[in-house]
Design a protein around this motif. Structure first.
Motif, PDB file in Angstrom:
ATOM      1  N   LYS A  11       0.849  -1.194   0.000  1.00 33.62           N
ATOM      2  CA  LYS A  11       0.000   0.000   0.000  1.00 33.62           C
ATOM      3  C   LYS A  11       0.887   1.247   0.000  1.00 33.62           C
ATOM      4  O   LYS A  11       2.067   1.192   0.355  1.00 33.62           O
ATOM      5  CB  LYS A  11      -0.899   0.016   1.234  1.00 33.62           C
ATOM      6  CG  LYS A  11      -0.138   0.237   2.562  1.00 33.62           C
ATOM      7  CD  LYS A  11      -0.166   1.670   2.984  1.00 33.62           C
ATOM      8  CE  LYS A  11       0.928   2.260   3.796  1.00 33.62           C
ATOM      9  NZ  LYS A  11       1.964   1.699   4.495  1.00 33.62           N
ATOM     10  N   GLU A  17       0.043  10.392   6.542  1.00 34.51           N
ATOM     11  CA  GLU A  17       0.997   9.681   7.400  1.00 34.51           C
ATOM     12  C   GLU A  17       1.377  10.610   8.555  1.00 34.51           C
ATOM     13  O   GLU A  17       1.415  11.832   8.400  1.00 34.51           O
ATOM     14  CB  GLU A  17       2.263   9.224   6.640  1.00 34.51           C
ATOM     15  CG  GLU A  17       2.952  10.230   5.774  1.00 34.51           C
ATOM     16  CD  GLU A  17       2.309  10.281   4.405  1.00 34.51           C
ATOM     17  OE1 GLU A  17       1.469  11.205   4.241  1.00 34.51           O
ATOM     18  OE2 GLU A  17       2.633   9.477   3.532  1.00 34.51           O
ATOM     19  N   HIS A  18       1.623  10.036   9.675  1.00 31.82           N
ATOM     20  CA  HIS A  18       1.958  10.716  10.935  1.00 31.82           C
ATOM     21  C   HIS A  18       0.774  11.448  11.558  1.00 31.82           C
ATOM     22  O   HIS A  18       0.484  11.226  12.727  1.00 31.82           O
ATOM     23  CB  HIS A  18       3.166  11.643  10.779  1.00 31.82           C
ATOM     24  CG  HIS A  18       4.423  10.852  10.618  1.00 31.82           C
ATOM     25  ND1 HIS A  18       5.009  10.217  11.675  1.00 31.82           N
ATOM     26  CD2 HIS A  18       5.144  10.530   9.514  1.00 31.82           C
ATOM     27  CE1 HIS A  18       6.071   9.540  11.236  1.00 31.82           C
ATOM     28  NE2 HIS A  18       6.171   9.706   9.933  1.00 31.82           N
ATOM     29  N   VAL A  20      -2.195  10.780  11.063  1.00 30.53           N
ATOM     30  CA  VAL A  20      -3.173   9.730  11.369  1.00 30.53           C
ATOM     31  C   VAL A  20      -2.947   9.141  12.765  1.00 30.53           C
ATOM     32  O   VAL A  20      -3.890   8.732  13.442  1.00 30.53           O
ATOM     33  CB  VAL A  20      -3.147   8.614  10.295  1.00 30.53           C
ATOM     34  CG1 VAL A  20      -1.899   7.736  10.398  1.00 30.53           C
ATOM     35  CG2 VAL A  20      -4.388   7.738  10.361  1.00 30.53           C
ATOM     36  N   ALA A 149       0.715   1.467  16.522  1.00 29.63           N
ATOM     37  CA  ALA A 149       0.357   1.500  15.098  1.00 29.63           C
ATOM     38  C   ALA A 149      -1.097   1.948  14.944  1.00 29.63           C
ATOM     39  O   ALA A 149      -1.963   1.502  15.681  1.00 29.63           O
ATOM     40  CB  ALA A 149       0.549   0.119  14.484  1.00 29.63           C
ATOM     41  N   VAL A 197       7.968   8.620  14.162  1.00 29.16           N
ATOM     42  CA  VAL A 197       6.740   8.757  14.956  1.00 29.16           C
ATOM     43  C   VAL A 197       7.093   9.338  16.336  1.00 29.16           C
ATOM     44  O   VAL A 197       6.417  10.235  16.841  1.00 29.16           O
ATOM     45  CB  VAL A 197       6.002   7.388  15.089  1.00 29.16           C
ATOM     46  CG1 VAL A 197       4.902   7.444  16.150  1.00 29.16           C
ATOM     47  CG2 VAL A 197       5.406   6.972  13.747  1.00 29.16           C
ATOM     48  N   GLY A 281       4.404   7.253   3.690  1.00 25.82           N
ATOM     49  CA  GLY A 281       4.665   6.297   4.775  1.00 25.82           C
ATOM     50  C   GLY A 281       5.421   6.947   5.918  1.00 25.82           C
ATOM     51  O   GLY A 281       5.363   8.156   6.105  1.00 25.82           O
TER      52      GLY A 281
HETATM   53  C1  MEV Z   1       3.371   4.304   8.592  1.00 21.93           C
HETATM   54  O1  MEV Z   1       3.098   3.582   7.391  1.00 21.93           O
HETATM   55  C2  MEV Z   1       2.326   5.355   8.800  1.00 21.93           C
HETATM   56  C3  MEV Z   1       2.489   6.212  10.045  1.00 21.93           C
HETATM   57  O2  MEV Z   1       1.416   7.151  10.019  1.00 21.93           O
HETATM   58  C4  MEV Z   1       2.441   5.377  11.304  1.00 21.93           C
HETATM   59  C5  MEV Z   1       1.076   4.796  11.626  1.00 21.93           C
HETATM   60  O3  MEV Z   1       0.081   5.169  11.005  1.00 21.93           O
HETATM   61  O4  MEV Z   1       1.025   3.953  12.552  1.00 21.93           O
HETATM   62  C6  MEV Z   1       3.773   6.984  10.031  1.00 21.93           C
END
Ligand code: MEV
Length: 331
Positions: A11, A17-18, A20, A149, A197, A281
């Motif tokens: 994916k 990302e982050h 979220v 996660a 993160v 990501g």
């Molecule tokens: C990692 O693929 C995505 C991040 O937002 C971490 C997460 O959602 O757990 C960086």
């Protein structure tokens, strides 16, 4: 011996990302051109002392001794065995994993391995699992792999459609019908999701009020961009999508999630004609994505090839195409 198999794909995160992790929405897209295939076969070991051997590209042996993300599967596999196989009177099993998803690049390979294994073990036990059960099982290993996660990888690698995701709230699959193609490029550098993160969290909870406030504003803005992104996808507004991606990359850079190589790839893609580009990501290594508009005359985005070449010349070790619409192949 009958083989029971399960598959899942990689994916990418289009936006979110982050942010979220901090309960802002995100959009992920399946990368159907990558695949994990897990094959499970019985090995004759009794249910009260089962053996689980694993065989994949980089490790062959007992699952209990497996390194890295593969080792995180141990708890998942034992849980699956006890809850799905023991009631059916099944014996222990061996697992073979065949993958075309690079590891530790933010493409969801650990979640995809978990999903493929869950599907294969369910098939072995003759049990049909609902999507919520598959998700809950996959989170067992994902929560070990990436502390805290969000679940986005798990949802996205199990879905064949685009996913609008809000942590703990909603995961809504939708069809993406927007002109344009994303080029996904692997920087070749192992991603530092966990560190990134943690860095974002320490900014958000910094004792320096100004710093914490600024980080919170950046996370809020990423949340707004996710809504704008969904709208652009729905309207087929490729140009806006490009601007949104550019702004997201800038914000993620401010949050110390990018690195020099990702910035170089982003700049190279833009120079070669991409109308937007960003890391995707966890960052600090891993992958980036570049958006190429469709050529209206031919219907084939001519720029796809030049962006791919530019990315390779700038150091990408691999690229994949991800059309934002189902339609004629862009090759
Ligand atoms: C990692 O693929 C995505 C991040 O937002 C971490 C997460 O959602 O757990 C960086």
């Amino acid at each position: 011996e009958t083989k029971h198999s399960g598959t899942a794909h990689g994916k990418i995160i289009l936006i979110g990302e982050h942010s979220v992790v901090h309960f802002k929405p995100a959009i992920a897209l399946p990368l159907m051109s990558t695949e994990i295939r897990a094959e499970v076969s019985g090995n004759g070991s009794p249910a009260d002392d089962p053996r689980f051997a694993v065989d994949c590209e980089y490790f062959t042996g007992s699952l209990a001794d497996a390194p890295g993300n593969l080792g995180n599967l141990q708890k998942l596999v034992v849980t699956l065995f006890n809850s799905l196989c023991v009631p059916q009177g099944c014996e222990g099993f061996d697992i073979k994993i065949i993958s075309s998803i690079p590891r530790e690049r933010g493409m969801g390979s650990s979640a995809a391995v978990a999903i493929a294994v869950i599907r294969a073990v369910a098939d072995y036990a003759g049990v049909v699992l609902g999507s919520q059960e598959v998700f809950d099982y996959a989170q067992i290993s994902e929560n070990i792999a990436h502390e805290n996660a969000s679940g986005l990888d798990t949802i996205a690698t199990a879905s064949n459609q685009a996913v609008w995701f809000e942590r703990g709230e909603t995961a809504e699959a939708f069809d993406c019908e927007c002109p344009g193609t994303l080029i996904v490029a692997d920087s070749g550098v192992k991603g530092g999701t966990r560190e990134a993160v943690a860095a974002v969290r320490s900014m958000l909870y910094s004792r320096e009020r100004g710093k914490a406030r600024e980080a919170a504003q950046q996370i809020d803005r990423l949340g707004e961009l996710a809504y704008a992104c969904l709208q652009a996808l729905r309207k087929g507004d490729t140009a806006s999508l490009g601007f949104i991606m550019d702004e997201a990359h800038e914000i993620l850079t401010g949050l110390t999630v990018s690195d020099r190589k990702l910035d170089t790839l982003v700049a190279a893609a833009r120079k070669a004609g991409a109308i937007g580009a960003k890391l995707t990501g966890g960052g600090r290594g891993g992958c980036m994505i570049a958006l190429v508009a469709d050529d209206l005359r031919s219907g084939v985005p001519a720029t796809v090839k030049s962006v791919e070449s530019a990315l390779k010349a700038a150091g990408a070790v691999n690229t994949w195409r991800l059309p934002l619409h189902t339609g004629p192949d862009t090759d």
